[in-house]
Design a protein around this motif. Sequence first.
Motif, PDB file in Angstrom:
ATOM      1  N   GLU A 163     -54.154  -7.743   5.163  1.00 53.53           N
ATOM      2  CA  GLU A 163     -53.381  -6.548   4.791  1.00 53.53           C
ATOM      3  C   GLU A 163     -53.769  -5.344   5.637  1.00 53.53           C
ATOM      4  OE1 GLU A 163     -54.057  -5.962   0.648  1.00 53.53           O
ATOM      5  OE2 GLU A 163     -52.786  -7.660   0.026  1.00 53.53           O
ATOM      6  N   GLY A 164     -54.762  -5.505   6.523  1.00 50.39           N
ATOM      7  CA  GLY A 164     -55.209  -4.391   7.362  1.00 50.39           C
ATOM      8  C   GLY A 164     -55.937  -3.326   6.571  1.00 50.39           C
ATOM      9  N   ARG A 165     -56.632  -3.744   5.480  1.00 51.12           N
ATOM     10  CA  ARG A 165     -57.294  -2.765   4.617  1.00 51.12           C
ATOM     11  C   ARG A 165     -58.801  -2.995   4.501  1.00 51.12           C
ATOM     12  NH1 ARG A 165     -56.233  -2.625  -0.470  1.00 51.12           N
ATOM     13  NH2 ARG A 165     -55.254  -4.685  -0.711  1.00 51.12           N
ATOM     14  N   SER A 166     -59.373  -3.761   5.425  1.00 50.89           N
ATOM     15  CA  SER A 166     -60.827  -3.941   5.397  1.00 50.89           C
ATOM     16  C   SER A 166     -61.498  -2.634   5.819  1.00 50.89           C
ATOM     17  CB  SER A 166     -61.239  -5.065   6.344  1.00 50.89           C
ATOM     18  OG  SER A 166     -61.123  -4.638   7.698  1.00 50.89           O
ATOM     19  N   GLU A 167     -62.814  -2.530   5.620  1.00 51.15           N
ATOM     20  CA  GLU A 167     -63.533  -1.312   6.009  1.00 51.15           C
ATOM     21  C   GLU A 167     -63.422  -1.061   7.505  1.00 51.15           C
ATOM     22  OE1 GLU A 167     -65.173   1.218   4.275  1.00 51.15           O
ATOM     23  OE2 GLU A 167     -63.888   0.262   2.782  1.00 51.15           O
TER      24      GLU A 167
ATOM     25  N   LEU B 105     -60.801   2.297  11.920  1.00 53.98           N
ATOM     26  CA  LEU B 105     -59.978   2.361  13.127  1.00 53.98           C
ATOM     27  C   LEU B 105     -58.642   3.051  12.854  1.00 53.98           C
ATOM     28  CD1 LEU B 105     -60.700  -1.218  14.526  1.00 53.98           C
ATOM     29  CD2 LEU B 105     -61.754   0.951  15.222  1.00 53.98           C
ATOM     30  N   ALA B 106     -58.083   2.829  11.670  1.00 54.70           N
ATOM     31  CA  ALA B 106     -56.831   3.496  11.295  1.00 54.70           C
ATOM     32  C   ALA B 106     -57.045   5.004  11.164  1.00 54.70           C
ATOM     33  CB  ALA B 106     -56.292   2.920   9.991  1.00 54.70           C
ATOM     34  N   PHE B 107     -58.172   5.396  10.583  1.00 54.93           N
ATOM     35  CA  PHE B 107     -58.481   6.825  10.459  1.00 54.93           C
ATOM     36  C   PHE B 107     -58.568   7.463  11.841  1.00 54.93           C
ATOM     37  CE2 PHE B 107     -61.272  10.475  10.380  1.00 54.93           C
ATOM     38  CZ  PHE B 107     -60.804  11.195   9.290  1.00 54.93           C
TER      39      PHE B 107
ATOM     40  N   ILE C  36     -48.241   4.033   8.723  1.00 63.20           N
ATOM     41  CA  ILE C  36     -48.002   5.302   8.037  1.00 63.20           C
ATOM     42  C   ILE C  36     -47.700   5.103   6.559  1.00 63.20           C
ATOM     43  CG2 ILE C  36     -46.447   7.292   7.910  1.00 63.20           C
ATOM     44  CD1 ILE C  36     -46.194   7.191  10.915  1.00 63.20           C
ATOM     45  N   LEU C  37     -47.014   4.015   6.229  1.00 57.22           N
ATOM     46  CA  LEU C  37     -46.677   3.752   4.828  1.00 57.22           C
ATOM     47  C   LEU C  37     -47.900   3.277   4.053  1.00 57.22           C
ATOM     48  CD1 LEU C  37     -44.413   3.615   2.725  1.00 57.22           C
ATOM     49  CD2 LEU C  37     -44.003   1.257   3.441  1.00 57.22           C
ATOM     50  N   ARG C  38     -48.581   2.279   4.590  1.00 57.68           N
ATOM     51  CA  ARG C  38     -49.749   1.708   3.895  1.00 57.68           C
ATOM     52  C   ARG C  38     -50.900   2.703   3.818  1.00 57.68           C
ATOM     53  NH1 ARG C  38     -51.998  -2.298   7.696  1.00 57.68           N
ATOM     54  NH2 ARG C  38     -53.002  -0.429   8.518  1.00 57.68           N
ATOM     55  N   ASP C  39     -51.085   3.480   4.876  1.00 58.55           N
ATOM     56  CA  ASP C  39     -52.250   4.359   4.987  1.00 58.55           C
ATOM     57  C   ASP C  39     -51.922   5.824   4.682  1.00 58.55           C
ATOM     58  OD1 ASP C  39     -53.849   2.180   5.823  1.00 58.55           O
ATOM     59  OD2 ASP C  39     -53.075   2.371   7.850  1.00 58.55           O
ATOM     60  N   ALA C  40     -50.962   6.046   3.765  1.00 56.56           N
ATOM     61  CA  ALA C  40     -50.535   7.421   3.468  1.00 56.56           C
ATOM     62  C   ALA C  40     -51.700   8.295   2.992  1.00 56.56           C
ATOM     63  CB  ALA C  40     -49.423   7.403   2.415  1.00 56.56           C
ATOM     64  N   LYS C  41     -52.559   7.747   2.133  1.00 54.13           N
ATOM     65  CA  LYS C  41     -53.692   8.534   1.626  1.00 54.13           C
ATOM     66  C   LYS C  41     -54.680   8.844   2.756  1.00 54.13           C
ATOM     67  CE  LYS C  41     -57.068   8.639  -2.161  1.00 54.13           C
ATOM     68  NZ  LYS C  41     -58.227   9.000  -1.345  1.00 54.13           N
ATOM     69  N   LEU C  42     -54.929   7.857   3.598  1.00 53.15           N
ATOM     70  CA  LEU C  42     -55.830   8.050   4.735  1.00 53.15           C
ATOM     71  C   LEU C  42     -55.261   9.093   5.699  1.00 53.15           C
ATOM     72  CD1 LEU C  42     -58.538   6.728   5.552  1.00 53.15           C
ATOM     73  CD2 LEU C  42     -57.235   5.186   7.031  1.00 53.15           C
ATOM     74  N   LEU C  43     -53.939   9.086   5.810  1.00 51.76           N
ATOM     75  CA  LEU C  43     -53.273  10.061   6.680  1.00 51.76           C
ATOM     76  C   LEU C  43     -53.507  11.488   6.174  1.00 51.76           C
ATOM     77  CD1 LEU C  43     -49.777   9.593   8.199  1.00 51.76           C
ATOM     78  CD2 LEU C  43     -50.375  11.759   7.156  1.00 51.76           C
ATOM     79  N   GLU C  44     -53.405  11.670   4.867  1.00 49.96           N
ATOM     80  CA  GLU C  44     -53.653  13.000   4.306  1.00 49.96           C
ATOM     81  C   GLU C  44     -55.081  13.453   4.591  1.00 49.96           C
ATOM     82  OE1 GLU C  44     -52.247  13.978   0.343  1.00 49.96           O
ATOM     83  OE2 GLU C  44     -51.024  12.161   0.344  1.00 49.96           O
ATOM     84  N   GLU C  45     -56.031  12.526   4.448  1.00 48.03           N
ATOM     85  CA  GLU C  45     -57.425  12.865   4.739  1.00 48.03           C
ATOM     86  C   GLU C  45     -57.589  13.240   6.212  1.00 48.03           C
ATOM     87  OE1 GLU C  45     -59.919   9.619   3.586  1.00 48.03           O
ATOM     88  OE2 GLU C  45     -59.069   9.480   1.567  1.00 48.03           O
TER      89      GLU C  45
END
Length: 696
Positions: free
Chosen positions: A213-217, A222-224, A646-655
Amino acid sequence: MQYVKGVGPKRAEWLDRLGIRTLEDLLYFLPWRYEDRSRLKPVAQLVPGQELTVCVVVQSTHLTVTSRRRFKIFEMLAGDESGSIRVKWFNQPYLQKVFQNGQRLMLTGKVKVNRYQGRGLEIENPVYEILDDEAATVGLHTGRIVPVYHETQGLTSRPVRSLIKAVLEEYASRLPEILPSSFIQSHQFPPLSEALGRAHFPLEGTSLELLNEGRSEAHRRLAFDELFLLQLGLGLKRRQASEESEGTSFQVDGPYVQRFLAGLPYQLTGAQTSVLEEIKRDMARPHPMNRLLQGDVGCGKTVIALAAMMIAADNGYQAALMAPTEILAEQHYLTVKQWLKPFNLPCILLTSGRPKRETSRALKTIAAGEPAFVIGTHALIQEEVRFGRLGLVVVDEQHKFGVMQRALLRKKGVRPDVLIMTATPIPRTLALAVHGDLDLSVIDELPKGRAPIETRLFYESKRVHAYALLAGQAAEGRQAYIVYPLIEESEKTDLKAAVQMADHLQREVFPSLKIGLLHGRMPMEEKEQVMEAFKNREIQILVATTVIEVGIDVPNATVMIIEHAERFGLSQLHQLRGRVGRGIHRSYCVLMAAAPVSEEAKWRLGTMVRSHDGFVIAEEDLAIRGPGEFFGTRQSGLPELRVANILRDAKLLEEAREEAWTLLSSDPQMSKPEHAALKAALARKWRGRLELFTVS
């Protein structure tokens, strides 16, 4: 890449096809999925219905061709010490040259019971990987969670895996850490080198579900990084725009705009009023406006854009509106021309399809610098177009234009104000992610008195019900649209077409009603006459192509029938539905679908029936199409997102956005020593698209 150990000219060419040209590209070429090969089951223990990976040896192969030679089945018998399993691939006869007896393979697929024999197990069309003895002992390709990469002809996952492993071992420890140490500590991120290593070769015990799901630590870190660099770049662009001081300070309550607003046949909604005040404040300031105007279909964006254009005219300036297609430009032209009738202001249409004499005349008027409204397509940014006094640029359907195209139009004036419109009502967080260098205005309210729209889905067997609904509305004095996806029928398709169907409907279905025809190939004057007749109720049914997707406002029209609705995208269906429901009468949208309908088309049509909220529809569209296609990032001028979603990582995007703005507040030029590596990474990520500073 050609000079990296293990990469010769041919392999460099193959890597280039995958977008890998540098070591950085290779390290960020993350797996698209992962397989758990740490607990391989013997063939004898395989269970039908499970998705499994097995390590087997090829025992025999056979190619079967059906009697008509239309269907080919490549079969393999493979196994281990515990037993054998049959493997099949359909219409892939080339595999006969790929496999040899005695080869060791990894096969991943769903185990089934042989459907013809009713006994024995088989795997159909599995993903395969050819191993050798060395691979088995190294533990790189089996005995662990294994990364699987996108492939190209000549280059499979296995050599990519080996190459990335070697590059990580040689270069990972030398990678500069780009994030400040305070960020890493506060977010509990692993170091960059460690995150890259774990993303490619996960540690034992890592959740396979989180990895896929691309949600590992590792993925989160890397997404951040990507989102942080994106937000830093947008922040710098916005800061640059806010510091420009050579714009025009407009007087925003002149006679044109006052007369225009007073002459509206309705009151602006609270949202429209609020947005207009935001635009006025921007235009009154001494530096250029850069504002994104977002709103659902029918919310009244065009009226607000016209008010802004009137402000430019009040101050003796020209206003240009750029649309992505000739059809849309023409619709805007006809709409604006109607609004300008009480004013002595010229409205000029400039598209590549206009006659040369008209174009030459238009170019002279534009160059003269007299106040005018200029409506056009990409033709507006051609070299021969010279504005004498351009004060405002309005860009419609902004996602269909590239950054360079918008910039070229802006350069036609001396730092003109820019208003960008979009009818894609995406959530505010996502809008700020993609348009973070712009101020955002949202019209989130429809005009008062709008009646609801009821959406129905009919298949061909229910056509009589659709026509009965239309006839009933016509009997009450209402009007209707019937939209077709083509202008004329083609021998290559069975789609119904507007020209033939308009004639059929007039003669055989609605002989007592007046039917009009509107499509993109008609001359401008003829289109104008048809639309005028429809607005004056001289035409009861308007048969059209998607030329009416935008810009048509007839409150008395209450029925929209969309033929072959399964062929349209969600956004287009929502735009077409928005042509009705503009008055006080209850309206109907009928989606006529031709079976068979694909699963994706069923989902689109079902979404339209279930929801009338543009935000909900946009989110559904975003989920199915993915951010890249939805936002048009190929044209947006934004850096490519290789890890983040952008959809999956919306919260990370805000941070990331919050951290970016905090950093820029304390170090606007990013000149502090601790930001040097970050500044260099920013320059690489944006690749020359940031002009605020030069990165050393």
